[in-house]
Write a protein that holds these residues in place. Structure first.
Motif, short mmCIF file in Angstrom:
data_model
loop_
_atom_site.label_atom_id
_atom_site.label_comp_id
_atom_site.label_asym_id
_atom_site.label_seq_id
_atom_site.Cartn_x
_atom_site.Cartn_y
_atom_site.Cartn_z
N THR A 165 5.32 0.87 -42.20
CA THR A 165 6.01 0.07 -41.17
C THR A 165 5.12 -0.07 -39.94
O THR A 165 4.53 0.91 -39.48
CB THR A 165 7.33 0.73 -40.75
N PRO A 166 5.03 -1.27 -39.37
CA PRO A 166 4.23 -1.48 -38.16
C PRO A 166 5.03 -1.06 -36.92
O PRO A 166 5.43 -1.88 -36.09
CB PRO A 166 3.98 -2.99 -38.17
N TYR A 167 5.24 0.25 -36.80
CA TYR A 167 6.13 0.79 -35.77
C TYR A 167 5.64 0.48 -34.36
O TYR A 167 6.42 0.50 -33.41
CB TYR A 167 6.26 2.30 -35.94
N TRP A 168 4.33 0.22 -34.20
CA TRP A 168 3.79 0.02 -32.86
C TRP A 168 4.09 -1.37 -32.30
O TRP A 168 3.88 -1.62 -31.09
CB TRP A 168 2.27 0.25 -32.86
N VAL A 169 4.57 -2.29 -33.14
CA VAL A 169 4.89 -3.64 -32.68
C VAL A 169 6.23 -3.58 -31.93
O VAL A 169 7.29 -3.47 -32.55
CB VAL A 169 4.96 -4.63 -33.86
N ALA A 170 6.17 -3.65 -30.61
CA ALA A 170 7.35 -3.39 -29.78
C ALA A 170 8.55 -4.26 -30.12
O ALA A 170 9.67 -3.75 -30.24
CB ALA A 170 6.99 -3.52 -28.30
N PRO A 171 8.40 -5.58 -30.30
CA PRO A 171 9.59 -6.39 -30.63
C PRO A 171 10.24 -5.99 -31.95
O PRO A 171 11.47 -6.00 -32.08
CB PRO A 171 9.04 -7.82 -30.68
N LEU A 172 9.42 -5.63 -32.94
CA LEU A 172 9.97 -5.17 -34.22
C LEU A 172 10.66 -3.82 -34.06
O LEU A 172 11.73 -3.59 -34.61
CB LEU A 172 8.87 -5.06 -35.26
N ARG A 173 10.02 -2.95 -33.30
CA ARG A 173 10.61 -1.62 -33.06
C ARG A 173 11.98 -1.76 -32.41
O ARG A 173 12.93 -1.07 -32.77
CB ARG A 173 9.67 -0.79 -32.19
N LEU A 196 10.58 -11.50 -47.71
CA LEU A 196 9.64 -11.95 -46.68
C LEU A 196 8.31 -11.24 -46.88
O LEU A 196 8.27 -10.01 -46.94
CB LEU A 196 10.19 -11.63 -45.29
N LEU A 197 7.22 -12.00 -46.99
CA LEU A 197 5.88 -11.43 -46.97
C LEU A 197 5.43 -11.42 -45.51
O LEU A 197 5.33 -12.47 -44.87
CB LEU A 197 4.91 -12.26 -47.81
N LEU A 198 5.17 -10.23 -45.00
CA LEU A 198 4.84 -10.08 -43.58
C LEU A 198 3.44 -9.51 -43.45
O LEU A 198 3.16 -8.41 -43.92
CB LEU A 198 5.86 -9.15 -42.92
N ASP A 199 2.54 -10.26 -42.81
CA ASP A 199 1.17 -9.81 -42.61
C ASP A 199 1.06 -8.98 -41.34
O ASP A 199 1.76 -9.22 -40.35
CB ASP A 199 0.22 -11.02 -42.49
N GLY A 200 0.16 -7.99 -41.35
CA GLY A 200 -0.04 -7.19 -40.15
C GLY A 200 -0.87 -5.96 -40.43
O GLY A 200 -1.52 -5.85 -41.48
N ASP A 201 -0.86 -5.04 -39.49
CA ASP A 201 -1.58 -3.78 -39.63
C ASP A 201 -0.72 -2.69 -39.03
O ASP A 201 -0.24 -2.81 -37.90
CB ASP A 201 -2.92 -3.85 -38.91
N SER A 202 -0.51 -1.62 -39.78
CA SER A 202 0.37 -0.55 -39.33
C SER A 202 -0.28 0.41 -38.36
O SER A 202 0.40 1.27 -37.80
CB SER A 202 0.87 0.25 -40.55
N CYS A 203 -1.57 0.27 -38.15
CA CYS A 203 -2.28 1.27 -37.36
C CYS A 203 -3.13 0.67 -36.24
O CYS A 203 -3.29 1.28 -35.19
CB CYS A 203 -3.18 2.09 -38.30
N ASP A 204 -3.63 -0.54 -36.44
CA ASP A 204 -4.60 -1.15 -35.53
C ASP A 204 -3.94 -2.20 -34.64
O ASP A 204 -3.59 -3.29 -35.09
CB ASP A 204 -5.72 -1.79 -36.36
N ARG A 205 -3.79 -1.87 -33.36
CA ARG A 205 -3.22 -2.83 -32.41
C ARG A 205 -4.11 -4.05 -32.22
O ARG A 205 -3.63 -5.11 -31.81
CB ARG A 205 -2.98 -2.15 -31.06
N GLY A 206 -5.38 -3.90 -32.48
CA GLY A 206 -6.29 -5.02 -32.32
C GLY A 206 -6.07 -6.12 -33.34
O GLY A 206 -6.62 -7.22 -33.19
#
Length: 420
Positions: free
Chosen positions: A285-293, A388-398
């Motif tokens: 889970t991309p927990y660091w993404v504030a809106p998703l969190r 839903l296919l959701l692209d992202g990174d669970s660790c890298d904010r960059g």
């Protein structure tokens, strides 16, 4: 810049000049976070608070008592390590904690600047960079398995050479079978002999039976919680899903993890009827993404009913044969073998928990997950499970795309709500 950003920046800067001081600062921060959870975490369930404390203490131990550290890949069975008083810590677990402290960027850049490819999983890049800068203390030795990503075969061999420490790797056959279980069980016995060589202490077979039995009870109880949670409102958050991954892998077999699951079962049994939508989540889970969190935080509108990073270790096994039981967890993991096995297990779990839809999170760098995404979406939707296919990174904010990720999940949720 808020306090967490300032903390992360300080850890990164100190790592370049005084890594021991950076390690001490990080340890202090983790301890403070644990105290904060005890004093101010009342919005979370008791089980989630227990889970947080177990994982947080494990991260503190690996920094504060490096002489007892053993570096492990996520899927390595760790019961034998616990019995010898050693502290296993995983690449993914520690990198997640660095990301949570907003300290991952300097270590990502460090790894890439020394030739680690951008396409390697960010969990592994952060870990390698932290080792190279001296933040990660030298482990006594390294244990790994070939499950479930090809980065494992590269990262841990590289780090064993970097630190100059012994390394034992367990090879998991691609096709699950009883012959494969026997083959892996034999390697785990060899791993026990390796531990004896490294520590001078033989593995106590009777204690190992009890530890593996505790692991089996823990996963059986978690399976019971999943079966009973259909139609129930269980509030949690994205971060707790990552904590469950840690608890059911390198902390599995510890009494506090079994106690956590027993508390979870009690909460599920007394939970009110569900409101909102229940999702099956594939991968981290991309927990660091504030809106998703914020969207998922203890919400009655939407909950993650099950995540395949947590339930993958549920398997029928006989703990009186501990090596075979641990081997069975590896061989019959849905992460082993072709993507269809992971997909089929997910479909079964979706029915178990009464999921209304699925999110397949395409974590950058995870070829196993990225490669199966389209196959998974097709199979899920043919079975009547919107995906839903959701692209992202669970660790890298960059990696970026925070707003887009939240917008896509929000739109998907609205579609599910419109189908009611």
């Amino acid at each position: 810049m808020d306090i967490t950003e300032r903390f992360g920046a300080k850890v990164g800067a100190l790592s370049q000049t005084n890594p021991q001081q950076a390690r001490l600062l990080l340890t202090t921060g983790f301890r403070a976070n644990g105290l904060k959870n005890r004093l101010a975490g009342k919005g979370a369930s008791r089980s989630d608070r227990m889970l947080f404390q177990s994982v947080n203490q494990a991260m503190i131990r690996c920094l504060a008592k490096p002489q007892d550290n053993v570096m492990v890949s996520l899927f390595t069975p760790c019961e034998m390590l616990h019995l010898q008083g050693l502290h296993p810590y995983s690449c993914e677990g520690f990198s997640s904690y660095l990301s949570g402290a907003m300290a991952e960027q300097p270590f990502l850049h460090q790894a890439e600047d020394t030739g680690i490819p951008n396409s390697l999983c960010s969990y592994h890049k952060v870990f390698i960079g932290a080792a190279q800068q001296g933040l990660m203390p030298r482990p006594r030795f390294i244990l790994s398995t070939s499950l479930a990503c090809d980065a494992n075969t590269l990262t841990f061999r590289h780090l064993a050479e970097f630190y100059g420490v012994p390394h034992f790797n367990v090879d998991i056959p691609f096709e699950p079978s009883e012959q494969a279980v026997d083959y892996v069980a034999g390697q785990l016995r060899q791993m026990g002999e390796f531990l004896t060589q490294q520590t001078g202490v033989a593995v106590d077979e009777g204690q190992l039976v009890r530890a593996v039995a505790r692991s089996q009870r823990t996963m059986d109880l978690f399976h019971r919680a999943l079966r009973q949670r259909a139609g129930k409102l269980i509030r949690s958050d994205l971060t707790s899903e990552l904590f469950r991954t840690a608890a059911f892998h390198f902390l599995l077999g510890l009494p506090e993890v079994e106690a956590y699951v027993r508390q979870l079962v009690r909460e599920v049994e007394t939970a009110p009827p569900a409101r909102g939508k229940q999702l099956l989540w594939i991968h981290t889970t991309p927990y660091w993404v504030a809106p998703l969190r914020q969207l998922f935080a203890h919400s009655s509108r939407v909950q993650i009913a099950a995540c395949d990073m947590s339930y993958e270790g549920i398997v029928d096994a006989d703990p009186t044969k501990p090596y075979e039981a641990m081997a069975r967890r590896l061989v019959y993991s849905p992460f082993n073998g072709p993507a269809q096995r992971r997909i089929q297990r997910a479909l079964e779990m979706a029915k178990t928990v009464g999921a209304h839809g699925a999110v397949w999170f395409c974590h950058w760098g995870c070829k196993h997950t990225l490669g199966g995404a389209r196959l998974g979406k097709k199979a899920f939707e043919e079975a009547g499970l919107p995906t839903l296919l959701l692209d992202g990174d669970s660790c890298d904010r960059g990696f970026g795309g925070e707003g887009q990720a939240a917008t896509r999940v929000e739109a998907f949720l609205e579609v599910l709500e419109g189908m009611a």
